[in-house]
Design a protein around this motif. Sequence first.
Motif, short mmCIF file in Angstrom:
data_model
loop_
_atom_site.label_atom_id
_atom_site.label_comp_id
_atom_site.label_asym_id
_atom_site.label_seq_id
_atom_site.Cartn_x
_atom_site.Cartn_y
_atom_site.Cartn_z
N GLU A 131 0.84 -1.19 0.00
CA GLU A 131 0.00 0.00 0.00
C GLU A 131 0.87 1.25 0.00
OE1 GLU A 131 -2.08 -3.16 2.62
OE2 GLU A 131 -0.10 -2.23 2.61
N SER B 63 -3.00 3.73 -3.09
CA SER B 63 -2.73 2.73 -4.13
C SER B 63 -2.28 1.44 -3.47
CB SER B 63 -1.63 3.22 -5.07
OG SER B 63 -1.97 4.42 -5.70
N THR C 232 -3.11 -2.90 -9.84
CA THR C 232 -3.22 -1.90 -8.78
C THR C 232 -4.68 -1.60 -8.48
OG1 THR C 232 -1.13 -0.89 -9.45
CG2 THR C 232 -2.59 0.43 -8.07
N ARG D 96 -5.47 9.83 -2.34
CA ARG D 96 -5.68 8.62 -3.11
C ARG D 96 -4.65 7.58 -2.68
NH1 ARG D 96 -5.33 7.24 -9.58
NH2 ARG D 96 -3.09 7.38 -9.17
N GLN E 172 -9.88 6.34 -3.78
CA GLN E 172 -9.98 7.79 -3.80
C GLN E 172 -10.83 8.22 -2.60
OE1 GLN E 172 -8.54 10.15 -5.89
NE2 GLN E 172 -9.40 11.61 -4.43
N GLY F 82 0.52 5.96 -0.46
CA GLY F 82 -0.28 7.14 -0.73
C GLY F 82 -0.91 7.82 0.47
N TYR G 130 -7.04 1.16 -6.29
CA TYR G 130 -6.98 2.51 -5.74
C TYR G 130 -8.15 2.75 -4.79
CZ TYR G 130 -3.91 3.22 -9.77
OH TYR G 130 -2.90 3.11 -10.69
N LYS H 172 -9.92 -0.21 -9.97
CA LYS H 172 -8.83 -1.14 -10.28
C LYS H 172 -8.25 -0.82 -11.63
CE LYS H 172 -9.70 -5.53 -9.61
NZ LYS H 172 -10.43 -6.81 -9.72
#
Length: 115
Positions: A6, A21, A77, A19, A81, A8, A79, A71
């Motif tokens: 992980e 990732s 990856t 966000r 948000q 971000g 994400y 995705k």
Amino acid sequence: QVQPVESGGGLVQPGGSLRLSCVVSGSIFGNYGMAWYRQAPGKQRELIAAARRGGTTDYSNSVKGRFAISKDNAKNTVYLQMNSLKSEDTAVYYCNTDGAPRLSWGQGIQVTVSS
């Protein structure tokens, strides 16, 4: 063992956005739904957003309308948000499959919402 990675997180003011990732091995990413979890101090880890294998998404009531999971299959990856962040969103965030079997838990990423 396969372990998500992980990234971000950080410190953000209330009302701000971040966000997250998470990179996962391709052999896992293509065969399972993925989800984001979080664990606040003194609380149990909870599932907050899931991208199901069938293409649907689910959110906990606490983040619905503010967070969005997505995705990128080409990048393996997933994400998260996060918008309109609140102090109660402060937690360590993790990604993993959305059900059994679970991957080994990664270290997670700290998100702190504070002015």
